[in-house]
Write an enzyme that holds these catalytic residues in place. Sequence first.
Site, PDB file in Angstrom:
ATOM      1  N   HIS A 149     -18.255 -13.732  20.206  1.00  0.00           N
ATOM      2  CA  HIS A 149     -17.663 -12.691  19.552  1.00  0.00           C
ATOM      3  C   HIS A 149     -17.515 -11.567  20.384  1.00  0.00           C
ATOM      4  O   HIS A 149     -16.325 -10.976  20.158  1.00  0.00           O
ATOM      5  CB  HIS A 149     -18.886 -12.094  18.490  1.00  0.00           C
ATOM      6  CG  HIS A 149     -19.019 -12.985  17.145  1.00  0.00           C
ATOM      7  ND1 HIS A 149     -19.321 -14.372  17.298  1.00  0.00           N
ATOM      8  CD2 HIS A 149     -18.756 -12.517  16.069  1.00  0.00           C
ATOM      9  CE1 HIS A 149     -19.334 -14.653  15.996  1.00  0.00           C
ATOM     10  NE2 HIS A 149     -18.982 -13.695  15.160  1.00  0.00           N
ATOM     11  N   LYS A 170     -27.235 -17.400   8.886  1.00  0.00           N
ATOM     12  CA  LYS A 170     -28.384 -17.419   8.420  1.00  0.00           C
ATOM     13  C   LYS A 170     -28.887 -16.132   8.448  1.00  0.00           C
ATOM     14  O   LYS A 170     -28.708 -15.408   9.411  1.00  0.00           O
ATOM     15  CB  LYS A 170     -29.345 -18.830   8.581  1.00  0.00           C
ATOM     16  CG  LYS A 170     -29.995 -18.583  10.024  1.00  0.00           C
ATOM     17  CD  LYS A 170     -31.095 -19.532  10.099  1.00  0.00           C
ATOM     18  CE  LYS A 170     -31.705 -19.242  11.663  1.00  0.00           C
ATOM     19  NZ  LYS A 170     -32.554 -20.322  11.891  1.00  0.00           N
TER      20      LYS A 170
END
Length: 181
Positions: A37, A99
């Site tokens: 990222h 999650k």
Amino acid sequence: MIVNLQTPLTKEDTEKLRIKDSVYISGTIYTARDSAHKRIIEKGSPVNLEGAVIFHAGPIIRKQDDNYQMVAVGPTTSTRMNPYQAEILDQGALAIIGKGGMDEHTADALKRNKAVFLAAVGGCAALYVSSVEKIKNVHWLDLGVPEAIWELEVKDFGPLIVAMDSEGGNLYEEVRQRNKS
């Protein structure tokens, strides 16, 4: 409601999803964790993010000859991507799989981009890997196997639960509020 999606996604696909919907994805998804990222933001993406599905995962990979085989792939904790996720969504990604939920900055980017956060069940790495038909490519292997971007061809990848939707619905907040009362 159970929804089957095909990548690349469109805003029409994601803006109709609501928290608690079950989703299965077929097509191409990309694994990406913190380092990937960060590098996407700093140097640009090695893949087209328009309509992309990003899976917060660090797969277990076995190399056989010149080919890679996925042994297991399960979700990693998504909060680690909070510093980067809004910008990745602004670059065109329409679904994030992970999650634990994400912060308000990401929630705002989900609304702004008509995107969704899909919760994958931790501990189901063997189930999820059974939906991976092949590894199409790997990008930035210099980051290490877990941090590289793995381009996966999947069929009926799931089940995934819409945990944060494009209208501001947030399953984690809903559960917190219910537990307070």
